[in-house]
Design a protein around this motif. Sequence first.
Motif, short mmCIF file in Angstrom:
data_model
loop_
_atom_site.label_atom_id
_atom_site.label_comp_id
_atom_site.label_asym_id
_atom_site.label_seq_id
_atom_site.Cartn_x
_atom_site.Cartn_y
_atom_site.Cartn_z
N ALA A 168 17.90 17.32 2.56
CA ALA A 168 17.11 17.71 1.40
C ALA A 168 16.49 19.09 1.66
N PRO A 169 16.19 19.86 0.62
CA PRO A 169 15.73 21.24 0.84
C PRO A 169 14.31 21.33 1.40
N SER A 170 13.58 20.24 1.39
CA SER A 170 12.19 20.29 1.82
C SER A 170 12.02 20.49 3.31
N PHE A 171 13.12 20.44 4.07
CA PHE A 171 12.98 20.53 5.52
C PHE A 171 12.43 21.89 5.96
N ASP A 172 12.60 22.94 5.15
CA ASP A 172 12.05 24.25 5.54
C ASP A 172 11.24 24.86 4.40
N LEU A 173 10.66 24.01 3.53
CA LEU A 173 9.94 24.50 2.36
C LEU A 173 8.68 25.29 2.75
N GLU A 174 7.91 24.78 3.69
CA GLU A 174 6.66 25.47 4.06
C GLU A 174 6.95 26.84 4.67
N GLU A 175 8.01 26.92 5.47
CA GLU A 175 8.40 28.21 6.05
C GLU A 175 8.82 29.18 4.94
N ALA A 176 9.56 28.68 3.96
CA ALA A 176 10.00 29.53 2.85
C ALA A 176 8.82 30.03 2.03
N LYS A 177 7.84 29.14 1.79
CA LYS A 177 6.65 29.56 1.04
C LYS A 177 5.91 30.67 1.77
N ALA A 178 5.76 30.52 3.09
CA ALA A 178 5.04 31.53 3.87
C ALA A 178 5.75 32.88 3.83
N ARG A 179 7.06 32.85 3.89
CA ARG A 179 7.81 34.11 3.92
C ARG A 179 7.79 34.81 2.57
N ALA A 217 5.50 34.38 -0.04
CA ALA A 217 4.24 34.29 -0.78
C ALA A 217 3.97 35.56 -1.59
N GLY A 218 4.44 36.70 -1.11
CA GLY A 218 4.20 37.96 -1.81
C GLY A 218 5.10 38.21 -2.98
N ASP A 219 6.33 37.61 -2.98
CA ASP A 219 7.25 37.88 -4.08
C ASP A 219 7.40 36.76 -5.08
N CYS A 220 6.93 35.54 -4.75
CA CYS A 220 7.20 34.39 -5.60
C CYS A 220 5.91 33.63 -5.93
N THR A 221 5.95 32.93 -7.06
CA THR A 221 4.88 32.02 -7.44
C THR A 221 5.38 30.59 -7.28
N PHE A 222 4.47 29.68 -6.97
CA PHE A 222 4.85 28.29 -6.71
C PHE A 222 3.97 27.38 -7.57
N GLU A 223 4.63 26.51 -8.36
CA GLU A 223 3.90 25.59 -9.22
C GLU A 223 4.44 24.18 -9.00
N LYS A 224 3.57 23.29 -8.54
CA LYS A 224 3.98 21.90 -8.34
C LYS A 224 3.96 21.18 -9.68
N LEU A 225 5.05 20.47 -9.98
CA LEU A 225 5.22 19.84 -11.29
C LEU A 225 5.00 18.34 -11.20
#
Length: 581
Positions: free
Chosen positions: A375-386, A388-396
């Motif tokens: 599943a893609p969540s295995f590296d989600l936190e790392e992706a968010k950290a990298r 954070a400056g170019d993307c927005t994140f909204e939990k649905l």
Amino acid sequence: MNILAIQIGIGASVCLLKDGKIVLAVEEERLCRQKGFMGFPAQALAYLKTRHPRELDSLALWGIPGRDDVLHSKAEFQTRYDARLEPARKPSLAQSCKGLACRALPDEVKALIKPSLKKPSVASMVREALEGFELPEKSLRRPGHHLCHAAAAYYGLGRDHERPYLVLTLDGGGDGLCATVSIGRRGRLETVAATPTGHSVGNLYSNITHLLGFTPHEHEYKLMGMAPYVPERHTARVRDILAGYVGLDPANPMLFKRLIPESTTICNKRLARDLRRQRFDNVAGGLQRFTEELVTDWVKACMERTGIRDLLCSGGVFMNVKLNQRLSRLPEVRSIDVFPSCGDETNALGCAFLLHNEASGGGFPEFRAFTLGPAPSFDLEEAKARHAGDCTFEKLEDPHQTAAELIASGRILARVAGPMEFGARALGNRSILCDPSRLEMVERVNFLIKQRDFWMPFAPAILREDAERYLVTPPTLPPELSPYMMFTFDTTEAREEMIACLQRADRTARAQVVNREYNPGFHELLTRYKALTGRGAVMNTSYNIHGHPIAMGSMDALEILVNSSLDHVLIEDVLVGKRKA
């Protein structure tokens, strides 16, 4: 019992089978990010070890399809095709003298020199990769290439264990064979005919793919996609030329037989001469027509000789979905199914299935869904950290509803959710999705990210409940029809609702029929979309940048987002957007 199977060479991959169920299967290309990787799946094996260390500690058997001489990179493989068009060169005087000098050395000196000139063997590379694990003696098994293809089809798709199945494999070649005919019955496979390498229609398809300027073992589907645009009267010349290359053996039509002196693996010079001045589209059309006619005649002969009308197929030639459609419509066929993504990458699965059957005394593995990766969540936190400056994140709260609303409003949405698909097809979990009723979506998706050749169609993902509304479904297919996109279909009058997903010349569709039990999350998304629009289909294409592998985890998903013109990707229940400059 745990079985680790490793496919080395083309379609390098690994598969871990635990107590008859696939725990993880992943291709090397998804980790090394090199599309169509050929060689040893070192990163895939390392990833599997990190995810399932305990399962490997209790490893009972592991198998390796293939031989020691298949450790070739993609560049080396391409060079081989190029070299087949070059005139043969005599060795230089220096090379001849060097060879004579080596032959004159004492045997004990030769023994020291020769190993250093060889590539590492398959066995030595696997032993090194698994160093530190305690494996039982004689645990290394190496079933034949085509036996693994046959095992994937029979043990993966055989439903009635008492009924005999005609199991057919067909590809360019592997372990000295290019086609086999087997009978699967009561959990056992018996090979009744086997064609040696060098008599393969698959070789002809790959060689012509190369001659037309495409990449062999990757772009054959582009020739298949071009073929329907060519009127049949323009294909006759090329079809007749190729009919003089390979046919069926008159003594035993379950075997193929080349009709030229050259092996079909090295007939590029002859092809270049015989096809000179033939239009590229006519070549594609003639090649497809020849392939369909020859393989259809072979299948008919196999049914006649064995008396079995229930077919299970595997091997690279059966990646040809137009051929599979033709076979599904044969009146002689009672039932047919094709193993998903049946190129060499799935030999890891076939190998594991075969060893499980042997170890369990005739048992069948549990196989249904083809979403076998992480599943893609295995590296989600790392992706968010990298990012954070170019993307927005909204939990649905309700990601399926939000996704359906975005698609219905005309937005193009990437979806990365659930376990990753194995093989060549994106089946909704690593996909780009949009409204199929808007023809402009073809150009928009191509412009934003895909850059597909103008003649190549996109595919629809259709709810199983609505399949007969859009598709003409032959009775030979299983009840779930085509969950893995292995067949094309003629379409009904409702085709206008998915106009962006049709092959423009013949109005067929390479459909994924979405069954709830195979992929409940994707099925739910389509159900919500239908509630909003009345349409039970969406346009589905793989989530990757042109020329690169499909996304694996969240890190890949965001890298593709920021390096393309897409606006959003849904990662599980997190909607990610790009910050506007």
